[in-house]
Design an enzyme around this catalytic site. Structure first.
Site, PDB file in Angstrom:
ATOM      1  CG  ASP A 274      -6.019  41.103   3.103  1.00 46.95           C
ATOM      2  OD1 ASP A 274      -4.845  41.296   2.764  1.00 46.95           O
ATOM      3  OD2 ASP A 274      -6.829  40.473   2.398  1.00 46.95           O
TER       4      ASP A 274
ATOM      5  CG  HIS B 155      -5.403  34.039  -2.921  1.00 45.13           C
ATOM      6  ND1 HIS B 155      -5.783  35.329  -2.641  1.00 45.13           N
ATOM      7  CD2 HIS B 155      -5.950  33.258  -1.964  1.00 45.13           C
ATOM      8  CE1 HIS B 155      -6.536  35.321  -1.571  1.00 45.13           C
ATOM      9  NE2 HIS B 155      -6.650  34.082  -1.145  1.00 45.13           N
TER      10      HIS B 155
ATOM     11  CB  THR C 214     -11.618  43.520  -0.178  1.00 45.35           C
ATOM     12  OG1 THR C 214     -12.121  42.189  -0.022  1.00 45.35           O
ATOM     13  CG2 THR C 214     -10.383  43.727   0.662  1.00 45.35           C
TER      14      THR C 214
ATOM     15  N   GLY D 122     -19.995  23.855 -28.989  1.00 40.52           N
ATOM     16  CA  GLY D 122     -19.306  24.527 -27.878  1.00 40.52           C
ATOM     17  C   GLY D 122     -17.914  23.982 -27.597  1.00 40.52           C
ATOM     18  CD  GLU D 123     -16.791  18.462 -28.019  1.00 39.40           C
ATOM     19  OE1 GLU D 123     -16.074  18.173 -28.992  1.00 39.40           O
ATOM     20  OE2 GLU D 123     -17.428  17.618 -27.368  1.00 39.40           O
TER      21      GLU D 123
ATOM     22  CD  GLN E 198     -12.433  25.664  -2.756  1.00 43.03           C
ATOM     23  OE1 GLN E 198     -13.075  26.709  -2.665  1.00 43.03           O
ATOM     24  NE2 GLN E 198     -12.465  24.736  -1.812  1.00 43.03           N
TER      25      GLN E 198
ATOM     26  NE  ARG F  36     -13.684  37.291   0.988  1.00 43.83           N
ATOM     27  CZ  ARG F  36     -14.096  38.239   0.143  1.00 43.83           C
ATOM     28  NH1 ARG F  36     -15.384  38.407  -0.097  1.00 43.83           N
ATOM     29  NH2 ARG F  36     -13.227  39.020  -0.447  1.00 43.83           N
TER      30      ARG F  36
ATOM     31  CE  LYS G 223     -10.313  40.259   2.915  1.00 43.08           C
ATOM     32  NZ  LYS G 223     -10.090  40.307   1.467  1.00 43.08           N
TER      33      LYS G 223
HETATM   34  C1  R5P Z   1      -8.368  37.970  -0.468  1.00 46.02           C
HETATM   35  O1  R5P Z   1      -7.670  37.617   0.487  1.00 46.02           O
HETATM   36  C2  R5P Z   1      -7.803  38.693  -1.640  1.00 46.02           C
HETATM   37  O2  R5P Z   1      -6.509  39.138  -1.380  1.00 46.02           O
HETATM   38  C3  R5P Z   1      -8.675  39.852  -2.060  1.00 46.02           C
HETATM   39  O3  R5P Z   1      -8.706  40.789  -0.991  1.00 46.02           O
HETATM   40  C4  R5P Z   1     -10.073  39.411  -2.367  1.00 46.02           C
HETATM   41  O4  R5P Z   1     -10.088  38.260  -3.158  1.00 46.02           O
HETATM   42  C5  R5P Z   1     -10.842  40.526  -3.042  1.00 46.02           C
HETATM   43  O5  R5P Z   1     -12.128  40.087  -3.269  1.00 46.02           O
HETATM   44  P1  R5P Z   1     -13.363  41.082  -3.334  1.00 46.02           P
HETATM   45  O6  R5P Z   1     -13.029  42.121  -4.364  1.00 46.02           O
HETATM   46  O7  R5P Z   1     -14.505  40.184  -3.759  1.00 46.02           O
HETATM   47  O8  R5P Z   1     -13.576  41.643  -1.975  1.00 46.02           O
END
Ligand code: R5P
Length: 293
Positions: free
Chosen positions: A166, A127, A223, A35-36, A94, A191, A189
């Site tokens: 969002d 992001h 979303t 797997g390496e 993250q 979550r 939005k």
């Molecule tokens: C979150 O703030 C991102 O901009 C996306 O809205 C999010 O990651 C989309 O994730 P999912 O398709 O799982 O709702």
């Protein structure tokens, strides 16, 4: 200049090399029986400006390791400069410690990219822009929103509304809408869990109009599905979804379809059957600007 194309960005690296009018290296990449990973760049890179292009969608860990090894293999040669283009940067969500005890994954990923030899980095629609401060080398974030907007030109959309699901996505909605002289809006939005999102907003004036929901990434599709349900309730005629990074995990496509989404348009930061728009032009622009800076 020479572009080294990683296996997650084969087509994109070819397009980037073509736009830059430079050579393309297609390195040897294979897995050992245990797997390496093994990589080898057969070209002589001495004195070259090298650009390694490797996206890091699922399987993220495998694709990241390939990126590190490609950078390492290039940096072992006497290159003039070494840059990394990482169209979709894994672990970008993250980017903070949300709960005590968590790993700050993105910080480590950025450090590894630098340690492997990248002197400059280009990413697409990260992001959170602020999270790029985890890099200590120069980094350029380019956006695919105008290219996504242009995709919808000439499709005969009726008085289209570009909708950010969002508040953060409103920028993308506005940049895409500008390409068609269309209007844009955003929702709010929250979550609750990775799978459960609650979306709300003002009454949208979309009766008998077409709508394009646009976001940086579609992962579970939750979303977009929530936003599509709101558009339906408000009387939208046709609903499309667009995003820079079409991760499309699990049953994301079905979920969006069930909510009334007619077509999902993504870019080739992730190469799959929904990568209908190429980000090569904005990456090339980013590389040119980065080179001048
Ligand atoms: C979150 O703030 C991102 O901009 C996306 O809205 C999010 O990651 C989309 O994730 P999912 O398709 O799982 O709702």
């Amino acid at each position: 200049m020479i572009v080294v194309g990683g296996s997650a960005s084969r087509k994109l690296s070819w397009e980037i090399a073509r736009e830059l009018n430079c050579r393309l290296s297609q390195p040897e990449v294979k897995s050992f029986p245990d797997g390496e990973l093994y990589v080898r760049i057969p070209e002589d890179l001495s004195g070259e400006e090298v650009v390694v292009v490797q996206s890091t969608p699922p399987p993220q860990n495998q694709n990241l390791m390939e990126l590190f090894l490609l950078l390492e293999a290039a940096s072992e040669q006497d290159v003039r400069s070494l840059r990394a283009v990482v169209p979709y940067l894994a672990y970008a969500r993250q980017d903070k410690i949300f709960k005590k005890g968590e790993a700050l994954s993105l910080k480590l990923v950025c450090r590894f990219i630098e340690k492997a030899g990248a002197e400059e980095v280009v990413v697409v629609d990260i992001h959170e822009r602020e999270s790029l401060s985890h890099f200590s080398v120069p980094v350029k974030n380019v956006t695919a929103a105008p290219l996504l907007g242009r995709y919808f030109r000439g499709m005969g959309l009726r008085d289209p509304l570009f909708l950010g699901p969002d508040e953060k996505a409103v920028q993308q909605a506005s940049r895409a809408a500008e390409e068609l002289g269309a209007s844009f809006e955003s929702l709010k939005k929250e979550r609750l869990t990775p799978e459960l999102v609650v979306t709300s907003g003002k009454e949208l004036r979309v009766r008998d109009r077409d709508a394009v929901i646009i976001d940086d990434i579609i992962s579970t599709g939750g979303t977009i599905a929530e936003a599509a349900k709101i558009l339906k309730k408000c009387g939208a005629r046709r609903i499309f979804a667009a995003c820079t990074h079409p991760v499309l995990s699990g049953n994301a496509l079905q979920k969006m379809k069930d909510a009334g989404v007619e077509r999902v348009v993504g870019t080739n930061t992730i190469e799959n059957s929904h990568s209908l728009v190429s980000v090569a032009p904005v990456i090339v622009e980013g590389l040119r600007q980065a080179r001048l800076s």
